[in-house]
Design a protein around this motif. Structure first.
Motif, mmCIF file in Angstrom:
data_model
loop_
_atom_site.group_PDB
_atom_site.id
_atom_site.type_symbol
_atom_site.label_atom_id
_atom_site.label_comp_id
_atom_site.label_asym_id
_atom_site.label_seq_id
_atom_site.Cartn_x
_atom_site.Cartn_y
_atom_site.Cartn_z
ATOM 1 N N GLY A 198 4.801 -26.042 51.324
ATOM 2 C CA GLY A 198 3.781 -24.892 51.543
ATOM 3 C C GLY A 198 2.513 -25.536 51.929
ATOM 4 N N ALA A 199 1.446 -24.938 50.872
ATOM 5 C CA ALA A 199 0.005 -25.880 51.470
ATOM 6 C C ALA A 199 -0.355 -27.172 50.835
ATOM 7 N N ILE A 200 0.639 -27.839 49.957
ATOM 8 C CA ILE A 200 0.609 -28.856 49.205
ATOM 9 C C ILE A 200 0.968 -30.094 50.321
ATOM 10 N N ARG A 201 0.133 -30.974 50.364
ATOM 11 C CA ARG A 201 0.569 -32.232 51.323
ATOM 12 C C ARG A 201 0.284 -33.366 50.257
ATOM 13 N N VAL A 202 1.510 -34.054 50.399
ATOM 14 C CA VAL A 202 1.297 -35.136 49.444
ATOM 15 C C VAL A 202 1.427 -36.670 50.123
#
Length: 239
Positions: free
Chosen positions: A122-126
């Protein structure tokens, strides 16, 4: 087809384990080098634009380039985290104007092509999966499709580790990781006190000093922590 490709990539990663080592990002990077026609692979964790922590590099080339990305603050990783899409650069010389700090140093280190894949849900980049080549040229369609699967699996390994899913036999995602950048952050805090500036500004000063001196950021940070290097405030007018 997608399921078959994913199963095949998982098998490659399992085969890339050393001795009885568990499935991990280390094995993933080694498998990527073997099967994607590249000379280096690395995975970094990310806390936002410009905040990178290298977790594993497959060899000297990828480790050197991760150091350059960290030191110069330039390169495909920055744009990946900003726009959220893969950055495929088949010829680094063609983008020298875009990253005047990173590209010349990367070319000198022996890299001619870089392919970077943000690890996000989604919008979460890790994090980021980076692939390096010593010769210019694009990834072939089959290699690109496989690389996207490698990126999906790297994301899964990072998320599993963050969630504590590391107790299964033969499955420890962060096994074999390199040391963290703790010394860099310790040095940043010391410089903040020495100069009376924010942590963000002190990190910019640290990185600028490393770039100007042509030294890896880790080495400069080590000098600060061991008190071989001190940052003094610039004297004011008449000072």
């Amino acid at each position: 087809m997608a399921g078959e490709r994913t199963a095949r990539v998982w098998a490659w990663i399992a085969d890339a384990r050393e001795d009885d080592a568990p499935v991990s990002l280390a094995a993933l990077c080694r498998a990527a080098v073997r099967w994607l026609g590249v000379d280096g692979a690395s995975v970094t964790a990310a806390g936002g634009p410009g905040v990178r922590e290298p977790l594993f590099a497959s060899g000297e080339l990828s480790a050197r380039l991760e150091g350059l990305l960290f030191t110069t603050g330039e390169g495909p990783g920055e744009d990946d985290f900003r726009f959220g899409s893969p950055m495929l650069i088949p010829d680094l010389e063609a983008v020298e104007e875009r990253w005047p700090g990173f590209v010349p140093a990367a070319l000198e280190a022996g890299a001619r092509a870089v392919f970077a894949f943000p690890l996000q849900t989604g919008a979460i980049r890790v994090g980021l999966l980076s692939l390096y080549r010593e010769l210019p040229g694009p990834l072939m369609p089959q290699q690109l499709a496989d690389a996207l699967v490698f990126a999906d699996i790297a994301l899964q390994l990072l998320l599993d580790s963050a969630s504590g899913i590391t107790v299964l036999s033969g499955y420890r995602p962060l096994d074999g990781m390199s040391d963290s950048r703790a010394e860099v952050y310790q040095a940043t805090g010391m410089i903040s006190v020495q100069l009376g500036v924010s942590l963000e500004e002190s990190f910019v000063r640290l990185r600028a000093h490393a770039f100007a001196a042509g030294m890896p950021l880790d080495d400069v940070a080590g000098d600060v922590v061991s008190r071989l290097l001190r940052f003094d405030p610039e004297p004011g007018p008449g000072g």
